[in-house]
Design a protein around this motif. Structure first.
Motif, PDB file in Angstrom:
ATOM      1  N   VAL A  47       0.934  -1.057  -0.068  1.00  0.00           N
ATOM      2  CA  VAL A  47       0.005   0.093  -0.184  1.00  0.00           C
ATOM      3  C   VAL A  47       0.949   1.287   0.131  1.00  0.00           C
ATOM      4  O   VAL A  47       0.824   2.189  -0.657  1.00  0.00           O
ATOM      5  N   MET A  48       1.925   1.329   0.900  1.00  0.00           N
ATOM      6  CA  MET A  48       2.838   2.396   0.948  1.00  0.00           C
ATOM      7  C   MET A  48       3.445   2.614  -0.491  1.00  0.00           C
ATOM      8  O   MET A  48       3.517   3.947  -1.070  1.00  0.00           O
ATOM      9  N   ALA A  49       3.958   1.290  -1.241  1.00  0.00           N
ATOM     10  CA  ALA A  49       4.491   1.700  -2.413  1.00  0.00           C
ATOM     11  C   ALA A  49       3.753   2.034  -3.458  1.00  0.00           C
ATOM     12  O   ALA A  49       4.115   2.953  -4.309  1.00  0.00           O
ATOM     13  N   ALA A  50       2.569   1.862  -3.422  1.00  0.00           N
ATOM     14  CA  ALA A  50       1.296   2.127  -4.693  1.00  0.00           C
ATOM     15  C   ALA A  50       1.073   3.940  -4.141  1.00  0.00           C
ATOM     16  O   ALA A  50       1.110   4.633  -5.231  1.00  0.00           O
ATOM     17  N   VAL A  51       1.029   4.382  -2.816  1.00  0.00           N
ATOM     18  CA  VAL A  51       0.830   5.608  -2.733  1.00  0.00           C
ATOM     19  C   VAL A  51       2.039   6.374  -2.976  1.00  0.00           C
ATOM     20  O   VAL A  51       1.723   7.638  -3.601  1.00  0.00           O
ATOM     21  N   TRP A  52       3.083   5.999  -2.927  1.00  0.00           N
ATOM     22  CA  TRP A  52       4.518   6.703  -3.123  1.00  0.00           C
ATOM     23  C   TRP A  52       4.423   6.784  -4.638  1.00  0.00           C
ATOM     24  O   TRP A  52       4.866   7.829  -5.002  1.00  0.00           O
ATOM     25  N   THR A  53       4.142   5.836  -5.353  1.00  0.00           N
ATOM     26  CA  THR A  53       4.229   5.884  -6.898  1.00  0.00           C
ATOM     27  C   THR A  53       3.177   6.754  -7.214  1.00  0.00           C
ATOM     28  O   THR A  53       3.607   7.825  -8.323  1.00  0.00           O
TER      29      THR A  53
END
Length: 386
Positions: free
Chosen positions: A96-102
């Motif tokens: 989830v964190m990776a998706a939001v950072w992307t």
């Protein structure tokens, strides 16, 4: 917070949840590790207080995510789940964190589209809604005094900044207490976020404050930024500064600040209590007032955000219910292939043989076992929720 993050008892077939651990009996000795786990929450809150004192409130998505993951890890340690609790937290939250950072990174690149930003259609629509004058100009000239913030200015700041953490806190609570609804709300959040990003690429739009800076509206003030700067919170005010690789000043249509509160409203409304429904309605309205008053969005940007939220929540719910209906319709055929008589019915619980069928037949037929996992009609849509 510790009460909200305490896992609620659920049926054992729910996956992705922290299972209860075996507690020592009343007379059993308590080991050193059992005592140390009691320090998980105190150490977490001490670290959080140190961060707040040194750097101020966190508003960046990645920082908020780190503190939420820390809270879930502290809950796992305090509950005595050990390494398995750590793995479950990382499994569900790091992606989830990776998706939001992307998204944050792509959002910054979206500020450099080859076509010029739009402002005239939004301005004309707001002037029509305001009977010749935008409500942003009316509210600021009637309520805001630069250099002398009032109580409602601070309230507007609080509502505006809630955008950066409310959805994540709700997701964290659902992760511990209703993991099935956590997945559904997370799907809505990601779909809504990237739908907004796609629109920013196709239709870059100026917010009111930028339209005013370019001389197309009367002079306006970014109320939230101005109040934060006057309150001695320069770190908080820095989220409005230009030049960041994540910044996109022309990402106004639709307003995700208004879309996320509306998403929570549509998602939780079917199962919410009367008191909770009052809060669910008040939050989007308070955010809408803040965005218009603070010159962050035109009214039509807010309407577009509400429309996007409705389309995502109800669209995903419709797709899920349609899929479940197809699965239920396929059950008779699968049961017939498994050799179960037409009137015998499906077994009452996973792992038990059906009436009229031998235990060996059910144990050996994978299709029949899968058919028995199809939700009953009263489970469709999670009793109407999300």
């Amino acid at each position: 917070m510790t009460k909200l993050l305490r896992p609620a008892p659920l049926p054992p077939e729910r996956s992705g949840r922290l299972r209860p651990v075996n507690r020592p009996g009343p007379g059993a000795p308590v080991g050193a590790l059992s005592r140390l786990r009691l320090l998980a929450w105190p150490l977490y809150f001490l670290a959080l207080l140190w961060y707040l004192r040194a750097y101020g409130l966190p508003y960046a998505n990645d920082v908020v995510f780190c503190w939420l993951i820390g809270a879930l890890l502290a809950a796992a340690v305090h509950s005595g789940h050990g390494p398995r609790g750590f793995l479950l937290v990382l499994r569900d939250w790091v992606p989830v964190m990776a998706a939001v950072w992307t998204y944050s990174l792509l959002r910054g690149y979206g500020a450099h589209t080859p076509w010029a930003p739009h402002w005239r259609p939004q301005l004309r629509a707001d002037e029509l809604l305001g009977f010749g004058e935008t409500w942003t100009v009316r509210l600021q000239y009637g309520l805001y005094t630069p250099g002398s913030p009032r109580w409602y200015d601070y309230a507007a700041v609080t509502v505006y900044l809630s955008h950066f953490f409310v959805v994540f806190v709700v997701l964290a609570v659902l992760w511990r207490r209703r993991h099935d609804r956590f997945r559904r709300l997370l799907t809505c959040y990601l779909a809504l976020t990237f739908a907004g990003f796609a629109t920013y690429l196709l239709y870059p739009a100026d917010p009111p404050w930028l339209t005013a800076q370019e001389g197309n509206m009367p002079a306006l003030t970014r109320v939230v930024s101005d109040v934060l700067t006057q309150s001695g919170l320069p770190r908080a005010g820095s989220i409005f500064e230009n030049g960041s690789r994540f910044a996109n000043d022309v990402a106004a249509m639709p307003s995700l600040h208004s879309a996320y509160p509306a998403m929570l409203l549509f998602f939780f409304w079917p199962t919410a209590t009367r008191r909770m429904r009052v809060l669910l309605v008040a939050y989007p309205l308070a955010m809408a007032f803040t965005l218009v008053y603070g010159a962050e969005h035109f009214i039509v940007d807010i309407f577009a955000g509400w429309a996007y939220a409705a389309a995502v929540v109800y669209g995903l719910r419709w797709l899920r219910e349609r899929r479940q209906a197809r699965l239920r319709a396929a059950v008779p055929g699968v049961l017939a292939e498994a050799g179960v008589p037409a009137g015998s019915g499906a077994p009452a619980a996973p792992g038990t043989p059906g009436a009229g069928a031998g235990r060996a037949d059910w144990a050996g037929d994978r299709q029949a076992r899968e058919a028995r996992r199809v939700p009953a009609s009263d489970e469709v849509g999670d009793a109407g929720g999300g």
